[in-house]
Design an enzyme around this catalytic site. Sequence first.
Site, PDB file in Angstrom:
ATOM      1  N   ALA A  62       0.840  -1.205   0.000  1.00  0.00           N
ATOM      2  CA  ALA A  62       0.000   0.000   0.000  1.00  0.00           C
ATOM      3  C   ALA A  62       0.870   1.249   0.000  1.00  0.00           C
ATOM      4  O   ALA A  62       1.842   1.346   0.760  1.00  0.00           O
ATOM      5  CB  ALA A  62      -0.917   0.000   1.230  1.00  0.00           C
ATOM      6  N   GLN A 109       8.838  15.090  -5.179  1.00  0.00           N
ATOM      7  CA  GLN A 109       8.532  13.900  -4.367  1.00  0.00           C
ATOM      8  C   GLN A 109       9.486  13.761  -3.174  1.00  0.00           C
ATOM      9  O   GLN A 109       9.913  12.652  -2.839  1.00  0.00           O
ATOM     10  CB  GLN A 109       8.580  12.639  -5.225  1.00  0.00           C
ATOM     11  CG  GLN A 109       7.388  12.505  -6.180  1.00  0.00           C
ATOM     12  CD  GLN A 109       7.212  11.105  -6.716  1.00  0.00           C
ATOM     13  OE1 GLN A 109       8.179  10.367  -6.892  1.00  0.00           O
ATOM     14  NE2 GLN A 109       5.970  10.724  -6.991  1.00  0.00           N
ATOM     15  N   TYR A 125       7.661  11.398  -0.817  1.00  0.00           N
ATOM     16  CA  TYR A 125       7.551  10.019  -1.333  1.00  0.00           C
ATOM     17  C   TYR A 125       8.935   9.351  -1.393  1.00  0.00           C
ATOM     18  O   TYR A 125       9.110   8.203  -0.950  1.00  0.00           O
ATOM     19  CB  TYR A 125       6.910  10.079  -2.723  1.00  0.00           C
ATOM     20  CG  TYR A 125       6.657   8.750  -3.380  1.00  0.00           C
ATOM     21  CD1 TYR A 125       5.516   7.998  -3.084  1.00  0.00           C
ATOM     22  CD2 TYR A 125       7.537   8.246  -4.344  1.00  0.00           C
ATOM     23  CE1 TYR A 125       5.269   6.793  -3.725  1.00  0.00           C
ATOM     24  CE2 TYR A 125       7.292   7.038  -4.987  1.00  0.00           C
ATOM     25  CZ  TYR A 125       6.161   6.317  -4.673  1.00  0.00           C
ATOM     26  OH  TYR A 125       5.923   5.121  -5.304  1.00  0.00           O
ATOM     27  N   GLN A 129      13.220  12.271  -6.806  1.00  0.00           N
ATOM     28  CA  GLN A 129      12.372  12.735  -7.912  1.00  0.00           C
ATOM     29  C   GLN A 129      11.838  14.121  -7.603  1.00  0.00           C
ATOM     30  O   GLN A 129      11.411  14.383  -6.468  1.00  0.00           O
ATOM     31  CB  GLN A 129      11.203  11.745  -8.115  1.00  0.00           C
ATOM     32  CG  GLN A 129      10.206  12.127  -9.181  1.00  0.00           C
ATOM     33  CD  GLN A 129      10.808  12.237 -10.574  1.00  0.00           C
ATOM     34  OE1 GLN A 129      11.820  11.587 -10.885  1.00  0.00           O
ATOM     35  NE2 GLN A 129      10.229  13.064 -11.412  1.00  0.00           N
TER      36      GLN A 129
HETATM   37  N1  LIG Z   1       2.458   2.532 -10.250  1.00  0.00           N
HETATM   38  C1  LIG Z   1       3.747   2.770 -10.330  1.00  0.00           C
HETATM   39  O1  LIG Z   1       4.273   3.144 -11.397  1.00  0.00           O
HETATM   40  C2  LIG Z   1       4.639   2.553  -9.139  1.00  0.00           C
HETATM   41  C3  LIG Z   1       6.015   2.715  -9.280  1.00  0.00           C
HETATM   42  C4  LIG Z   1       6.852   2.500  -8.199  1.00  0.00           C
HETATM   43  C5  LIG Z   1       6.316   2.116  -6.981  1.00  0.00           C
HETATM   44  N2  LIG Z   1       4.971   1.976  -6.845  1.00  0.00           N
HETATM   45  C6  LIG Z   1       4.468   1.564  -5.528  1.00  0.00           C
HETATM   46  O2  LIG Z   1       3.714   0.389  -5.685  1.00  0.00           O
HETATM   47  C7  LIG Z   1       2.673   0.364  -4.692  1.00  0.00           C
HETATM   48  C8  LIG Z   1       1.336   0.165  -5.388  1.00  0.00           C
HETATM   49  O3  LIG Z   1       1.145   1.246  -6.312  1.00  0.00           O
HETATM   50  P1  LIG Z   1      -0.097   1.264  -7.351  1.00  0.00           P
HETATM   51  O4  LIG Z   1       0.282   2.187  -8.440  1.00  0.00           O
HETATM   52  O5  LIG Z   1      -0.506  -0.118  -7.634  1.00  0.00           O
HETATM   53  O6  LIG Z   1      -1.209   2.003  -6.428  1.00  0.00           O
HETATM   54  P2  LIG Z   1      -2.766   2.157  -6.656  1.00  0.00           P
HETATM   55  O7  LIG Z   1      -3.191   1.602  -7.973  1.00  0.00           O
HETATM   56  O8  LIG Z   1      -3.052   3.576  -6.324  1.00  0.00           O
HETATM   57  O9  LIG Z   1      -3.371   1.192  -5.495  1.00  0.00           O
HETATM   58  C9  LIG Z   1      -3.049   1.482  -4.175  1.00  0.00           C
HETATM   59  C10 LIG Z   1      -3.613   0.421  -3.250  1.00  0.00           C
HETATM   60  O10 LIG Z   1      -3.184   0.748  -1.903  1.00  0.00           O
HETATM   61  C11 LIG Z   1      -4.322   0.952  -1.078  1.00  0.00           C
HETATM   62  N3  LIG Z   1      -4.024   1.979  -0.085  1.00  0.00           N
HETATM   63  C12 LIG Z   1      -3.659   3.269  -0.296  1.00  0.00           C
HETATM   64  N4  LIG Z   1      -3.509   3.908   0.885  1.00  0.00           N
HETATM   65  C13 LIG Z   1      -3.781   2.990   1.857  1.00  0.00           C
HETATM   66  C14 LIG Z   1      -3.852   3.045   3.277  1.00  0.00           C
HETATM   67  N5  LIG Z   1      -3.582   4.172   3.960  1.00  0.00           N
HETATM   68  N6  LIG Z   1      -4.215   1.924   3.946  1.00  0.00           N
HETATM   69  C15 LIG Z   1      -4.514   0.785   3.292  1.00  0.00           C
HETATM   70  N7  LIG Z   1      -4.448   0.668   1.947  1.00  0.00           N
HETATM   71  C16 LIG Z   1      -4.118   1.763   1.253  1.00  0.00           C
HETATM   72  C17 LIG Z   1      -5.453   1.326  -2.030  1.00  0.00           C
HETATM   73  O11 LIG Z   1      -6.725   1.098  -1.445  1.00  0.00           O
HETATM   74  P3  LIG Z   1      -8.058   1.769  -2.072  1.00  0.00           P
HETATM   75  O12 LIG Z   1      -8.381   0.973  -3.311  1.00  0.00           O
HETATM   76  O13 LIG Z   1      -9.079   1.646  -1.008  1.00  0.00           O
HETATM   77  O14 LIG Z   1      -7.706   3.196  -2.400  1.00  0.00           O
HETATM   78  C18 LIG Z   1      -5.131   0.410  -3.212  1.00  0.00           C
HETATM   79  O15 LIG Z   1      -5.567  -0.903  -2.933  1.00  0.00           O
HETATM   80  C19 LIG Z   1       2.776   1.687  -3.930  1.00  0.00           C
HETATM   81  O16 LIG Z   1       3.517   1.488  -2.750  1.00  0.00           O
HETATM   82  C20 LIG Z   1       3.531   2.578  -4.889  1.00  0.00           C
HETATM   83  O17 LIG Z   1       4.236   3.592  -4.204  1.00  0.00           O
HETATM   84  C21 LIG Z   1       4.116   2.191  -7.890  1.00  0.00           C
END
Ligand SMILES: NC(=O)c1ccc[n+]([C@@H]2O[C@H](COP(=O)([O-])OP(=O)(O)OC[C@H]3O[C@@H](n4cnc5c(N)ncnc54)[C@H](OP(=O)(O)O)[C@@H]3O)[C@@H](O)[C@H]2O)c1
Length: 240
Positions: free
Chosen positions: A83, A144, A147, A141
């Site tokens: 998350a 960020q 972050y 970044q």
């Molecule tokens: N996407 C990218 O390009 C990328 C790149 C590098 C790293 N990441 C990392 O990968 C991870 C997942 O990213 P994503 O892009 O898949 O995110 P996403 O599509 O925005 O999904 C986020 C998930 O985390 C949950 N969440 C957010 N805040 C929370 C909280 N306070 N308590 C419990 N659950 C929470 C959300 O729940 P809800 O559905 O209820 O909102 C959702 O299930 C993150 O840690 C992100 O920083 C992503």
Amino acid sequence: MSRIALVTGGSRGIGAAISTTLKDKGYTVAATYAGNDEAAAKFTEETGIKTYKWNVADYDASKAGIEQVEADLGPIEVVVANAGITRDAPFHKMTPDQWNEVIATNLTGVFNTIHPVWPGMRERKFGRVVVISSINGQKGQFAQVNYAATKAGDLGIVKSLAQEGARAGITANAICPGYIATDMVMAVPEKVRESIIAQIPAGRLGEPEEIARAVAFLVSDDAGFINGSTISANGAQFVV
Ligand SMILES: NC(=O)c1ccc[n+]([C@@H]2O[C@H](COP(=O)([O-])OP(=O)(O)OC[C@H]3O[C@@H](n4cnc5c(N)ncnc54)[C@H](OP(=O)(O)O)[C@@H]3O)[C@@H](O)[C@H]2O)c1
């Protein structure tokens, strides 16, 4: 008996791919989410994976939620702290609220997720912990500071946990995804997305399943000697 895996933020994006990949590999998966009930219900309906709602930033809620998962499914042997949120702004415009929210979710949330399951893993002499960090925790970044600080901090967590858990059969590793085609990235204007892709030598965004398969390897019995490591999965955008 299949192993029990907890995936925070496991109902959408990268987390959803991790949940379904682990399920396909025979794990019993509990996926958590923060507030998007509709997405969670749809995910459960489509996959049969149980979802649980709590805020990872809240220690007591995390502990109670984890106790409920263990009462429903059994002892958690695999934890994927996935998350995460962004609250981007250039540093001179970043508010204390933007700083605190990201620290609470992405850094304290990782502590809150792992700490309640750690004693059980130590007792049972087996555990697998994976934290989803980010390329921006490795390189920083623009806009960020919050972050990047949390994602760099997540690497410190797994490196330290690896040393503490190794004798108890627990491994802790991190994955640093580059830009992955989730809702978050697909929502940015096409022009911005094209400029991001232009910086990726692979010439494309990553797929959530490419991160999920790395998780599946790290939590497998085959990966028992891989501990405290960071896997970069970024199409060669940033080479450490
Ligand atoms: N996407 C990218 O390009 C990328 C790149 C590098 C790293 N990441 C990392 O990968 C991870 C997942 O990213 P994503 O892009 O898949 O995110 P996403 O599509 O925005 O999904 C986020 C998930 O985390 C949950 N969440 C957010 N805040 C929370 C909280 N306070 N308590 C419990 N659950 C929470 C959300 O729940 P809800 O559905 O209820 O909102 C959702 O299930 C993150 O840690 C992100 O920083 C992503």
